[in-house]
Design an enzyme around this catalytic site. Structure first.
Site, PDB file in Angstrom:
ATOM      1  N   HIS A 176      42.849  44.341  33.080  1.00 19.92           N
ATOM      2  CA  HIS A 176      44.272  44.469  32.758  1.00 19.92           C
ATOM      3  C   HIS A 176      45.041  43.272  33.312  1.00 19.92           C
ATOM      4  O   HIS A 176      45.814  42.612  32.596  1.00 19.92           O
ATOM      5  CB  HIS A 176      44.800  45.778  33.356  1.00 19.92           C
ATOM      6  N   GLU A 177      44.835  42.980  34.593  1.00 25.08           N
ATOM      7  CA  GLU A 177      45.546  41.862  35.214  1.00 25.08           C
ATOM      8  C   GLU A 177      45.057  40.521  34.669  1.00 25.08           C
ATOM      9  O   GLU A 177      45.838  39.581  34.520  1.00 25.08           O
ATOM     10  CB  GLU A 177      45.362  41.910  36.731  1.00 25.08           C
ATOM     11  N   HIS A 198      46.875  39.712  31.476  1.00 25.80           N
ATOM     12  CA  HIS A 198      48.196  39.129  31.741  1.00 25.80           C
ATOM     13  C   HIS A 198      48.071  37.642  32.060  1.00 25.80           C
ATOM     14  O   HIS A 198      48.786  36.805  31.501  1.00 25.80           O
ATOM     15  CB  HIS A 198      48.850  39.823  32.943  1.00 25.80           C
TER      16      HIS A 198
END
Length: 268
Positions: free
Chosen positions: A57-58, A61
């Protein structure tokens, strides 16, 4: 920045590889039913896979920010998938894991620090914020693929339950992340399109967004509606409520410590 330095900034972290290895081994233990006591392997497998999804998820980003103009993400270690490199490791990893253990909620964690001043274009800013929860959506689709592809023949029952519970975490994370609440990715998607005056008024509340969401979910009525929505999504993907509940029961194995064979072990 030298080529060697750039490569080291993007080399997968041994920490992440270790987490992935533990997840794989525990997944094998669930598949072969070698975990003891019942559910211990499920607990390790789901927790490991959940941490892997948080890292991805990170990473989503950061990777999107890199291609949008923020070259600083590499030097910060965000492209190595190392959870210890995050701006707030406690918020990004520890608290989300605790939320899963406490209540089975895939609550989103903290975020990588993106230097937004390096990025030009509102669409790019929105896409950077959306990249994280879209990763959870993709993870949920992967977890539920055996269900909606009707490919469960030969898949051990306990492994199905583990996948069902992991899918529930990913769906809750995706829905919560897309909420337009300050401090969450959903707000980050719409923020570039808001006026400067509105953004300035909302900014002080961003640090309380995650806490507010968690508090609201403790309200029984809202909690019930929220999980009905989550289960509705899972139903559309072929995952039954029985599957998610049995997965939750197996995950929280300490609640069944004195039961040699929980009821779900013989469920459909």
């Amino acid at each position: 920045m030298t080529t060697a330095s750039a490569r080291s900034d993007r080399r997968i972290s041994p920490v992440f590889l270790g987490i992935a290895a533990v997840t794989a081994v525990s997944g094998w233990a669930v598949w072969t039913d070698t975990g003891y006591p019942y559910g211990l392997a499920v607990f390790v497998f789901v927790t490991g896979a959940w941490v892997v999804s948080l890292c991805l998820h990170e990473y989503a980003h950061a990777r999107t920010a890199l291609h949008s103009g923020d070259l600083s993400v590499g030097a910060k270690g965000y492209l190595t998938l190392n959870p210890l490199a995050y701006t707030h490791a406690l918020l990004s990893i520890v608290l989300p894991v605790l939320f899963v253990i406490m209540g089975g909620i895939g609550l989103p964690g903290g975020a990588v620090f993106i230097e937004r001043g390096r990025i030009h274009g509102r669409w790019k800013h929105s896409l950077i914020s959306a990249a994280g929860p879209l990763t959870n959506v993709l993870f949920a689709l992967v977890c539920t693929a055996p269900f909606w592809l009707h490919a469960l023949d030969g898949v051990p029952r306990e492994f199905r339950y583990a996948l069902a519970f992991l899918a529930l975490l990913q769906v809750t994370a995706a829905i919560l992340n897309f909420l337009p609440v300050p401090g969450l990715d959903g707000y980050g998607v719409i923020e570039p399109w808001l006026s400067y005056r509105i953004r300035r008024k909302v900014e002080p509340f961003a640090q309380f967004g995650l806490i507010a969401v968690f508090a609201v979910l403790w309200i029984p009525g809202i909690n019930h509606v929220f999980f009905d929505l989550v289960q509705g999504v899972l139903d559309s993907l072929g995952v039954s409520g029985l599957g998610t509940e049995c997965g939750r029961a197996a995950y929280r194995f300490w609640e069944n410590w004195n039961e040699e064979y929980p009821v779900c072990a013989f469920g459909p």
